[in-house]
Design a protein around this motif. Structure first.
Motif, PDB file in Angstrom:
ATOM      1  N   SER A 106       1.644  56.586 111.757  1.00  0.00           N
ATOM      2  CA  SER A 106       2.182  58.076 111.944  1.00  0.00           C
ATOM      3  C   SER A 106       3.182  58.366 110.877  1.00  0.00           C
ATOM      4  CB  SER A 106       2.807  58.071 113.420  1.00  0.00           C
ATOM      5  OG  SER A 106       4.060  57.289 113.555  1.00  0.00           O
ATOM      6  N   SER A 107       3.967  57.200 110.543  1.00  0.00           N
ATOM      7  CA  SER A 107       4.755  57.551 109.421  1.00  0.00           C
ATOM      8  C   SER A 107       4.137  57.537 107.866  1.00  0.00           C
ATOM      9  CB  SER A 107       5.524  56.339 109.326  1.00  0.00           C
ATOM     10  OG  SER A 107       6.822  56.498 108.403  1.00  0.00           O
ATOM     11  N   ARG A 110       2.377  61.066 107.863  1.00  0.00           N
ATOM     12  CA  ARG A 110       3.524  62.328 107.572  1.00  0.00           C
ATOM     13  C   ARG A 110       3.961  62.371 106.274  1.00  0.00           C
ATOM     14  NH1 ARG A 110       8.924  62.776 107.666  1.00  0.00           N
ATOM     15  NH2 ARG A 110       9.542  64.528 109.048  1.00  0.00           N
ATOM     16  N   ARG A 137       8.255  72.380 112.363  1.00  0.00           N
ATOM     17  CA  ARG A 137       7.503  71.083 112.039  1.00  0.00           C
ATOM     18  C   ARG A 137       6.605  71.333 110.696  1.00  0.00           C
ATOM     19  NH1 ARG A 137       4.105  69.486 116.788  1.00  0.00           N
ATOM     20  NH2 ARG A 137       3.777  67.585 115.568  1.00  0.00           N
ATOM     21  N   GLY A 140       2.901  67.613 107.667  1.00  0.00           N
ATOM     22  CA  GLY A 140       2.778  66.275 107.716  1.00  0.00           C
ATOM     23  C   GLY A 140       3.518  66.072 109.186  1.00  0.00           C
ATOM     24  N   ASP A 141       4.334  66.601 109.799  1.00  0.00           N
ATOM     25  CA  ASP A 141       4.783  66.288 111.017  1.00  0.00           C
ATOM     26  C   ASP A 141       3.679  66.409 112.114  1.00  0.00           C
ATOM     27  OD1 ASP A 141       7.581  65.670 110.625  1.00  0.00           O
ATOM     28  OD2 ASP A 141       8.206  67.860 110.454  1.00  0.00           O
ATOM     29  N   GLY A 144       0.993  63.900 111.569  1.00  0.00           N
ATOM     30  CA  GLY A 144       1.434  62.735 111.976  1.00  0.00           C
ATOM     31  C   GLY A 144       2.052  62.486 113.356  1.00  0.00           C
ATOM     32  N   THR A 146       4.571  64.039 114.610  1.00  0.00           N
ATOM     33  CA  THR A 146       6.219  63.514 114.809  1.00  0.00           C
ATOM     34  C   THR A 146       7.045  64.756 114.640  1.00  0.00           C
ATOM     35  OG1 THR A 146       6.174  63.611 112.352  1.00  0.00           O
ATOM     36  CG2 THR A 146       5.600  61.577 113.190  1.00  0.00           C
TER      37      THR A 146
END
Length: 151
Positions: A106-107, A110, A137, A140-141, A144, A146
């Motif tokens: 996920s990192s 993102r 968000r 990328g959030d 991902g 996130t």
């Protein structure tokens, strides 16, 4: 713990964190340029130190290395600690949508998409995606899974 939009950080505080992290990105640019210059023999000694004047293939290699270092900095910092130096200084962190710590995947997702969010300059696509969706968000959030929250 599912996050609602009241937990999430807006553009302002995230921008401050990124401005701080930009200092690190600037330092990583020097690392990339001088690493490639050293590898290709394009470092010159000048009166007040050293100089690296890259063009063509070596300049492209330095750009690619810089982007890898920058994405790597964000990916590893957020995966291991939930935050970068900039985020730590403004007391925000990145978590998965369910409130758990980021996975390496996920990192990485993102932060690879950060390169798209940054286009055409200064996070234009990232800011536009926040404004259009009404959610704090960036692209990328979303990809991902996130959120950036105050902690």
């Amino acid at each position: 713990m599912q996050h609602d939009s009241s937990d999430q950080c807006g553009l302002g505080i995230r921008g401050v964190a990124m401005a701080i992290d930009s200092v690190i990105w600037f330092g990583l640019l020097f690392v990339a340029v001088y690493a490639v210059a050293a590898a290709t023999g394009q470092i010159e000694t000048v009166a007040n130190g050293t100089d690296a004047d890259l063009d063509g293939g070596p300049a492209s290699a330095a750009l690619a290395l810089w982007l890898c270092l920058g994405v790597g900095y964000h990916t590893l910092s957020e995966w291991r600690f939930g935050r970068t130096v900039g985020k730590a200084l403004v007391r925000i962190r990145v978590e998965r949508e369910d409130g758990t710590p980021l996975s390496l995947r996920s990192s990485l997702v993102r932060n690879l998409v950060r390169l798209v969010d940054w286009l055409p300059f200064g996070y234009g696509i990232g800011i536009l995606s926040v404004l259009v969706s009404g959610q704090p968000r960036r692209l990328g959030d979303r990809l991902g899974g996130t959120v950036v929250v105050r902690r």
